[in-house]
Every structure is written in C-alpha cells, then in structure tokens.
Write a protein that holds these residues in place. Structure first.
Motif, short mmCIF file in Angstrom:
data_model
loop_
_atom_site.label_atom_id
_atom_site.label_comp_id
_atom_site.label_asym_id
_atom_site.label_seq_id
_atom_site.Cartn_x
_atom_site.Cartn_y
_atom_site.Cartn_z
N THR A 304 -5.17 1.87 2.86
CA THR A 304 -4.05 0.79 2.75
C THR A 304 -3.18 1.18 3.94
O THR A 304 -2.73 0.09 4.63
CB THR A 304 -3.11 1.07 1.48
OG1 THR A 304 -3.96 0.89 0.42
CG2 THR A 304 -2.09 0.19 1.62
N GLU A 305 -2.99 2.51 4.50
CA GLU A 305 -2.29 2.77 5.68
C GLU A 305 -3.01 2.12 6.84
O GLU A 305 -2.30 1.66 7.90
CB GLU A 305 -2.06 4.17 5.81
CG GLU A 305 -1.37 4.64 7.02
CD GLU A 305 -0.14 4.13 7.30
OE1 GLU A 305 0.59 4.02 8.29
OE2 GLU A 305 0.52 3.64 6.25
N ILE A 306 -4.23 2.08 6.83
CA ILE A 306 -5.02 1.43 8.16
C ILE A 306 -4.65 0.02 8.09
O ILE A 306 -4.15 -0.62 9.37
CB ILE A 306 -6.45 1.49 8.09
CG1 ILE A 306 -6.92 2.88 8.11
CG2 ILE A 306 -7.17 0.69 8.89
CD1 ILE A 306 -8.33 3.12 7.82
N ILE A 307 -4.33 -0.76 7.04
CA ILE A 307 -3.99 -2.05 7.11
C ILE A 307 -2.53 -2.19 7.63
O ILE A 307 -2.27 -3.22 8.39
CB ILE A 307 -4.12 -2.86 5.65
CG1 ILE A 307 -5.68 -2.89 5.29
CG2 ILE A 307 -3.54 -4.20 5.57
CD1 ILE A 307 -5.97 -3.22 3.84
N PRO A 316 -4.20 -9.07 13.76
CA PRO A 316 -4.30 -9.70 12.61
C PRO A 316 -5.66 -9.74 12.08
O PRO A 316 -6.49 -10.82 11.85
CB PRO A 316 -4.14 -11.11 13.18
CG PRO A 316 -4.55 -11.09 14.29
CD PRO A 316 -4.37 -9.72 15.08
N LYS A 317 -6.49 -8.63 11.78
CA LYS A 317 -7.77 -8.43 11.32
C LYS A 317 -7.89 -7.58 10.19
O LYS A 317 -7.04 -6.71 9.99
CB LYS A 317 -8.73 -7.81 12.61
CG LYS A 317 -9.14 -8.76 13.81
CD LYS A 317 -9.66 -8.23 14.60
CE LYS A 317 -9.99 -9.02 15.78
NZ LYS A 317 -10.76 -8.53 16.87
N HIS A 318 -8.88 -7.81 9.29
CA HIS A 318 -9.07 -6.62 8.26
C HIS A 318 -9.91 -5.50 8.69
O HIS A 318 -11.21 -5.73 8.79
CB HIS A 318 -9.74 -7.59 7.02
CG HIS A 318 -9.97 -6.59 5.82
ND1 HIS A 318 -8.85 -6.13 5.18
CD2 HIS A 318 -11.15 -6.16 5.24
CE1 HIS A 318 -9.36 -5.12 3.83
NE2 HIS A 318 -10.69 -5.20 4.12
N ILE A 319 -9.19 -4.66 9.14
CA ILE A 319 -9.92 -3.57 9.66
C ILE A 319 -9.67 -2.34 8.69
O ILE A 319 -9.15 -2.05 7.91
CB ILE A 319 -8.98 -2.81 10.83
CG1 ILE A 319 -9.15 -4.04 11.95
CG2 ILE A 319 -9.50 -1.65 11.48
CD1 ILE A 319 -10.31 -4.50 12.50
#
Length: 379
Positions: A304-307, A316-319
């Motif tokens: 979650t912290e990466i998001i 604006p990407k799902h990384i």
C-alpha cells in the motif's frame, strides 16, 4: 534395477545414509563401460564410533528409519514395475495432499509462487469434495476441474478470472497431479492427458526515467522500502533476492561492486555488477551474515505504501515492487544495452522472455507514430 542402502563417510566425520539405484551399464563411443546410477540422500547420519549409550541409541533409531525408507522405496519400485496400486496412498484425500504441497511452497519458494498455490487451493476447495481420495481421480475429474476454472471460477470481487490466472491456477493443479504420479499416489499421469490454458501476454508496468526521478525525490514512509525499490530499479534484482540479500553476497572489488547470489526463482547462481549509485543505496557494510535491507517485509502495509509513494510523486500508474525489475530492463534497453546483456543481467533462461521488453522500447515503432504528416483539422 538394483536398489541398495549404502553408507558414506563425510568430511565432518559423520556417516551419511543413502539409497543407490543401479540401472545397469552402457558403453560410450570410446568403448568405455559407464555405470548408470541414481542416488537418494536421506539426510540421515550415523555417529562413526558411538561411545555413549545416547549415541548408540541414536544410531539404532536412525538406521531403523533408513531401513524403513529403503523398504518403502523397494515396494514403490515393484508397484510401478507391475502397475500395482499403493492401497494406502490411494486412500489419501486429494485436498490434504494439495495442502501439504502448498505448505512446502511456503517454506521453499518465493512469496509470489506460494500465493499462486494458496489461491489455487482456495479454488479447488470449491470444486473438489474434501473426502475425495486419489482412488477416485480419473479423466472426468480432471475435466471437471478444468471446466470450473474456465467457466465458473471468480475473483474475490466476483469477477471472472483473467486468462493468466486460469493458466496459473490450472498449471498448479497439473503440477500436483504430476507430483502425485511421481510419488505413487496415482498410477496414471493425468497431467499429460489434459490441455493447459493458453497464457496471455501480460502488460508489464514500468517507470520512465522521469517518473523514477520523481519517486527518488518523493517521501516514502519506510526508508528501507525506498532504498530496496530504487536498488531493484538500478540492478534488476527480484524482491525475493533483495529480501534475502546478505553482506557476504556483496563484493566490493576496487572501483566496481557486484552481487554474487543464487536466484530464488530459478536456483541459478548469478554474478551481477552494480553501479556506484546502486552500491551507495546499500550503505555501510555490515557483518557477513547480516541482511543488507534490515527490516524489509512483505505484506499489505508495504504494498500500500508503494501506491501512496507513487501518488506523492504524481506517478499515475499501478506500481508494485516487481515493476522495479521491469523498469530496470526498459531503462537498460532505452540507454543502449543489447538484449543479450539485459537477458543475462535479469537472469532469464530464454532470450524470448527478455524480448517482451524490447517490444516496449521499439524505437522504430516510435518513429512510425510520427511518420504521417499533420492534418489541418477543424472540429
């Protein structure tokens, strides 16, 4: 085939017990006779010269256990040779066997692979009776499971499975069938009788250099996560290899540094040179057995912290953490590295795996996008 229980003296003084499978001999092109043998090391050891009652008792119990395993192996060979069914194994439930395999994956494999096995188990519980035993496994059962994954299986959000999820879960099911056949639970290898799902080409999310620069400047709640992620972007190492990296695997050799490690996924030994900036992210050297990234954890909190970190950096990407590995491959190719070198650095066994990244950075395709003259458009 001749099966024999044997002993071997080890350098540390212990006596190792193992089973030898002698399969005869053949003659090579030079006319030399070659003996064909396989070995199963039982990981059981005897005291060479037991002096105490305790050591004598341990030797007796260890030898008895080895003899029991040896007897089982001989029985398994006879059953396989004459196509006899192991009545004890055939009465075991399929789901309990799959659960044990899943637990083994948790101990041995990467978290991602274990997660796939665990998810497969949850789906199988919906389609396989908990009382179903191996004796009841047949082609109709295999087809029933395949049909479930193809038409009925849903995600936690009640959506149909993606093509790659179908491929992954059914592959785990087939792997369990193959394993069961090898271990004598089944007399027929049903895994070879059913077609797998086709694997769809997945989209590989990655960061551009500017996006990576934004992340490097943005705040991350967990400094060790930020260092590990950026190190993965610069080196291409997987999460599993970064998480287990110790200082004994980091070699500083004059102006250069490299990481010598064994890949968790492929079990292959790798020797990877890293940049000066990547080395700086590792910090000061600790004890040889210490983890380099102390405190790094896998779980929803860090994912979650990466998001959130990406949101702070306006990316604006799902990384995910694995996106760092994709980023490394793309940046290397965009900056002139050849595909063979990138493949070697990533530890790919096949060049076609790396070719997917080459498609992402195809410069000719970029040029073609602007080849048509601009139109005078009025809307």
């Amino acid at each position: 085939m001749k099966i024999t229980l044997k002993q071997k003296n080890l350098a540390d003084g212990r006596i190792s017990l193992f089973i030898e499978y002698y399969k005869g001999s053949s003659t090579n092109v030079q006319g030399k006779r070659i003996h064909l043998r396989d070995f199963e090391y039982l990981k059981l050891y005897l005291h060479p010269e037991p002096n105490s009652a305790k050591e004598k008792k341990e030797n007796k119990e260890t030898l008895a256990l080895a003899e029991s395993i040896f007897t089982i192996r001989k029985a398994e060979y006879i059953q396989g040779r004459y196509d006899l069914k192991d009545t004890v194994k055939s009465k075991r439930t399929f789901l309990s066997y799959f659960e044990d395999l899943t637990e083994e994956k948790q101990k041995q494999d990467s978290l991602n692979n274990y997660g796939n096995w665990f998810s497969t188990l949850q789906h199988l519980k919906k389609v396989v009776s908990k009382n179903m035993i191996f004796e009841e496994v047949d082609e109709n059962f295999i087809k029933k499971v395949r049909k479930y994954f193809e038409n009925d299986a849903l995600t936690k959000s009640d959506l149909p499975l993606s093509q790659n999820s179908k491929y992954s879960y059914f592959s785990k099911f087939k792997a369990a069938l193959r394993n069961a056949f090898d271990e004598g639970y089944l007399t027929i290898n049903y895994a070879s009788k059913v077609k797998s799902f086709e694997q769809a080409e997945s989209q590989r999310e990655y960061l551009t250099f500017d996006e990576l620069q934004s992340l490097a400047k943005a705040e991350c709640k967990y400094p060790v996560l930020k260092k590990a992620f950026l190190f993965s972007c610069l080196s291409g190492l997987r999460w599993s290899d970064i998480n287990t990296l110790t200082w004994s695997e980091v070699r500083d050799e004059g102006e250069f540094s490299k990481v010598n490690f064994r890949q968790e996924k492929t079990d292959g030994v790798e020797y990877l040179y890293i940049s000066k900036q990547a080395r700086e992210l590792l910090g000061d050297r600790g004890s040889q057995t210490d983890r380099v990234f102390t405190g790094l954890k896998y779980g929803m909190t860090y994912n979650t912290e990466i998001i959130r970190w990406c949101n702070r950096a306006a990316v604006p990407k799902h990384i995910t953490f694995h996106s760092a590995r994709h980023t490394n491959a793309v940046l290397l190719l965009e900056n002139g590295a050849d595909i063979y070198t990138v493949s070697k650095r990533l530890g790919h066994r096949e060049i076609r795996t790396t070719a997917i990244y080459a498609k992402i950075v195809d410069s000719k395709m970029k040029e073609a996008a602007e080849i048509i003259p601009e139109l005078n458009i009025e809307l």
